[in-house]
Design a protein around this motif. Structure first.
Motif, PDB file in Angstrom:
ATOM      1  N   ALA A   1     -45.960  26.438 -22.952  1.00  0.00           N
ATOM      2  CA  ALA A   1     -45.313  27.599 -23.572  1.00  0.00           C
ATOM      3  C   ALA A   1     -43.799  27.395 -23.654  1.00  0.00           C
ATOM      4  N   GLY A   2     -43.208  26.809 -22.640  1.00  0.00           N
ATOM      5  CA  GLY A   2     -41.779  26.526 -22.656  1.00  0.00           C
ATOM      6  C   GLY A   2     -41.409  25.508 -23.720  1.00  0.00           C
ATOM      7  N   GLN A   3     -42.264  24.519 -23.904  1.00  0.00           N
ATOM      8  CA  GLN A   3     -42.021  23.521 -24.943  1.00  0.00           C
ATOM      9  C   GLN A   3     -42.102  24.137 -26.332  1.00  0.00           C
ATOM     10  N   ILE A   4     -43.053  25.044 -26.509  1.00  0.00           N
ATOM     11  CA  ILE A   4     -43.187  25.718 -27.803  1.00  0.00           C
ATOM     12  C   ILE A   4     -41.947  26.556 -28.091  1.00  0.00           C
ATOM     13  N   VAL A   5     -41.483  27.290 -27.083  1.00  0.00           N
ATOM     14  CA  VAL A   5     -40.281  28.110 -27.245  1.00  0.00           C
ATOM     15  C   VAL A   5     -39.066  27.232 -27.536  1.00  0.00           C
ATOM     16  N   ALA A   6     -38.969  26.089 -26.878  1.00  0.00           N
ATOM     17  CA  ALA A   6     -37.842  25.184 -27.108  1.00  0.00           C
ATOM     18  C   ALA A   6     -37.859  24.636 -28.533  1.00  0.00           C
ATOM     19  N   HIS A   7     -39.029  24.299 -29.044  1.00  0.00           N
ATOM     20  CA  HIS A   7     -39.122  23.779 -30.411  1.00  0.00           C
ATOM     21  C   HIS A   7     -38.803  24.870 -31.431  1.00  0.00           C
ATOM     22  N   ILE A   8     -39.291  26.076 -31.213  1.00  0.00           N
ATOM     23  CA  ILE A   8     -38.970  27.185 -32.112  1.00  0.00           C
ATOM     24  C   ILE A   8     -37.481  27.493 -32.039  1.00  0.00           C
ATOM     25  N   GLY A   9     -36.911  27.446 -30.840  1.00  0.00           N
ATOM     26  CA  GLY A   9     -35.478  27.671 -30.676  1.00  0.00           C
ATOM     27  C   GLY A   9     -34.649  26.645 -31.422  1.00  0.00           C
ATOM     28  N   THR A  10     -35.118  25.403 -31.448  1.00  0.00           N
ATOM     29  CA  THR A  10     -34.418  24.366 -32.200  1.00  0.00           C
ATOM     30  C   THR A  10     -34.330  24.737 -33.679  1.00  0.00           C
ATOM     31  N   LEU A  11     -35.428  25.224 -34.229  1.00  0.00           N
ATOM     32  CA  LEU A  11     -35.423  25.642 -35.634  1.00  0.00           C
ATOM     33  C   LEU A  11     -34.495  26.833 -35.860  1.00  0.00           C
ATOM     34  N   LEU A  12     -34.546  27.814 -34.967  1.00  0.00           N
ATOM     35  CA  LEU A  12     -33.735  29.019 -35.133  1.00  0.00           C
ATOM     36  C   LEU A  12     -32.245  28.733 -34.986  1.00  0.00           C
TER      37      LEU A  12
END
Length: 71
Positions: free
Chosen positions: A36-47
């Protein structure tokens, strides 16, 4: 336009910092994070990358409206 320039400069700095943090979390430190943390980090990269683009365009618009050189 001065307020927009100040806000866009601040947003540009914050977005760059956020992008660097999320890139570090998403790639070199991915083994430390749960999925879940990795998913949030990847989405954060896009944002945060989007934030850099939007704040840069706002900065260019405000500089042009103020009659300052746009590089």
């Amino acid at each position: 336009m001065e307020k927009l320039l100040g806000f866009s400069n601040s947003a540009l700095l914050a977005s760059t910092g956020g992008l660097l943090v999320t890139i570090l979390l998403a790639y070199p430190f991915a083994s430390v994070l749960p999925m879940a943390g990795q998913i949030v980090a990847h989405i954060g990269t896009l944002l945060f990358a989007t934030g850099i683009k939007v704040s840069y365009v706002a900065r260019l618009v405000s500089l042009k409206q103020l009659g300052r050189p746009v590089h």
